[in-house]
Design an enzyme around this catalytic site. Structure first.
Site, PDB file in Angstrom:
ATOM      1  CE  LYS A 172      -1.934   3.046   2.945  1.00 25.33           C
ATOM      2  NZ  LYS A 172      -2.081   4.102   1.952  1.00 25.33           N
ATOM      3  CD  GLU A 247      13.833   2.404   9.906  1.00 28.55           C
ATOM      4  OE1 GLU A 247      14.003   3.533  10.427  1.00 28.55           O
ATOM      5  OE2 GLU A 247      14.599   1.446  10.120  1.00 28.55           O
ATOM      6  CB  CYS A 281      12.884  10.026   8.157  1.00 28.47           C
ATOM      7  SG  CYS A 281      13.633   8.796   7.091  1.00 28.47           S
TER       8      CYS A 281
END
Length: 479
Positions: A172, A247, A281
């Site tokens: 997804k 993560e 990130c």
């Protein structure tokens, strides 16, 4: 009429209801129309992956190698086209988009090689006449949930090892950027992947993602995204006893010491904090600077920040593309207001940028006079906003860098071997950078953090086997 890009379920492209994928550089441009899966379609995808697992998990290594290798070759051959698609739907500059596509090709190529390097151990038992074999086997159905900030690289580094080690997949992608994942799924299918082995279900997390979390037939889930959603993935996975890998966020520091090369420091921080619109990130939003170099560094970084060219992701002179969508732009602007109200000084940027097209453009913002207790220094903003924190010396810098609930990436700029060596050992992060930006990693080595940033085995490189396989120990008595 714009073509509907459908979901892939059990080898068939299905779907009738679609939503528009909007270009953040030009909100009047539709990148494409992509289907949204229902709860029932998601369940069908999981069932298809479960049914395909026995055959695929025992497939020959040459078959898997060939499919992953062909996928790598086509991605690389189409890097310009796919890079443009990525930049149009996510907002990275075209060079960044092409670079990310190239990385995806390299990832598939690496794991094509790993298929041929599957190995175990043969050991003697402590009992005479008994042999011990230690092997790795695929887990089963892998649920993959990916974020919007790396629309092709992150799906690649999850899908490639999952398939290489013999698992089947339900993926997804983020609702904002379905196009890049759709493209690599299409390539994998045409490369010869058997039906049901890989299933694509695009759509809302509350529908598709939740259905994946609720299913006992999903044997493992790998997730990259927000801390809040990661906690929900963990809770749902514990409930059904599945393996999970997370993560999540980062509040990554870069230390600049008095002995640093000023040009290297400025460029390293600018790249870390602002490129890819700060939407990484691993971006460095805390810049911790010792007092001897502080003023010269701030002046130079302010000049670099003010001169960054913000504009359409596909324009040749653009250095910083748009923020991904209105919601993220509002979050960035809200944090800029928070920084001002907390008492930090906005020395550069932080304003909306007018462009020939209507898009989500923001000049990168640089705060000075910040403290490590301010919200702009503790909470992940996920935009082009950085705060400079002045400290006395290396010891205070290290303590400040480690004073965070996150631990993904940490950097230092110094010419001192002593401090570089000490920092590599004592920085509380999964990845440490010396004289290079905190954002920017290689495809063949482990990726991941510690503390609140990550949970579970590392991603990428040979370390991916830790998550995507299970260890089996077999004993055999001779004769």
């Amino acid at each position: 009429m714009t073509e509907l890009h459908k979901n892939l379920i059990d080898g068939e492209w299905v779907g009738s209801d679609g939503v528009e994928n909007i270009n953040p550089s030009n909100i009047n441009e539709v990148v494409g129309v992509y289907a949204r899966a229902t709860v029932e379609e998601t369940r069908q995808a999981i069932a298809a992956a479960k049914a395909a697992f026995p055959a695929w998990s025992r497939s020959g290594i040459l078959e898997r190698h060939a499919i992953l290798s062909k996928t790598s070759q086509e991605i690389l051959a189409r890097k310009q086209e796919l890079g443009e698609l990525l930049s149009r739907e996510e907002g990275k500059t075209l060079p960044e988009g092409i670079g990310e596509v190239t990385r995806a090709a390299q990832i598939f190529d690496f794991f094509a090689g790993e298929v041929l390097r599957l190995a175990g151990e043969v050991l003697p038992s402590v009992r005479p006449g008994v042999g011990v074999e230690i092997t790795r086997e695929p887990i089963g159905v892998i649920g993959i949930i990916t974020p919007w900030n790396f629309p092709i690289a992150i799906p690649a580094w999850k899908i490639a090892p999952a398939l290489a080690y013999g698992n089947t997949v339900v993926v997804k992608p983020a609702d904002l950027v379905p196009g890049s994942t759709w493209a690599i799924v299409d390539i994998l299918v045409r490369a010869g992947l058997p039906k049901g082995v890989l299933n694509l279900v695009m759509g809302k997390g509350s529908v598709v993602g939740q259905t994946m979390l609720d299913s006992k037939d999903v044997n493992a889930i790998t997730f990259t995204g927000s801390v809040g959603t990661g906690k929900r993935v963990a809770a749902a996975s514990i409930e059904v006893g599945r393996k999970f890998q997370l993560e999540m966020g980062g509040k990554n520091p870069t230390i600049v010491l008095d002995d640093a090369d000023l040009k290297v420091a400025v460029e390293s921080v600018a790249q870390s904090a602002f490129f890819s619109t700060g939407q990484r990130c691993t971006a460095s939003s805390r810049v911790i600077v010792t007092e001897g170099i502080h003023d010269a560094f701030v002046d130079a970084l302010c000049e670099r920040t003010k001169n960054l060219r913000v504009g359409d992701a596909l324009a040749k002179d653009t250095e910083i593309g748009p923020v991904v969508d209105p919601s993220q732009l509002k979050q960035d602007m809200d944090y800029i207001d928070i920084g001002r109200n907390e008492g930090a000084e906005l020395r550069a940027g932080g304003n909306r940028v007018n462009a020939p097209t209507e898009g989500h453009f923001l000049q990168p913002a640089l705060f000075v006079g910040a403290t490590n207790q301010m919200r702009i220094a503790r909470e992940e903003i996920f935009g082009p906003v950085a705060a400079v924190i002045k400290v006395k010396d290396y010891e205070e810098a290290l303590a400040t860098a480690n004073d965070t609930e996150f631990g993904l990436s940490a950097g230092i700029v110094t010419t001192s071997l002593k401090y570089a060596t000490h920092f590599k050992r004592n920085a509380e992060a999964g990845m440490v950078m010396v004289n290079v930006p905190t954002a920017g990693v290689d495809f063949h080595v482990p990726f991941g953090g510690r503390k609140g940033s990550s949970y579970g085995p590392r991603e990428q490189g040979k370390y991916a086997a830790e998550f995507f396989t299970v260890v089996k120990t077999a004993y055999t008595a001779a004769g």
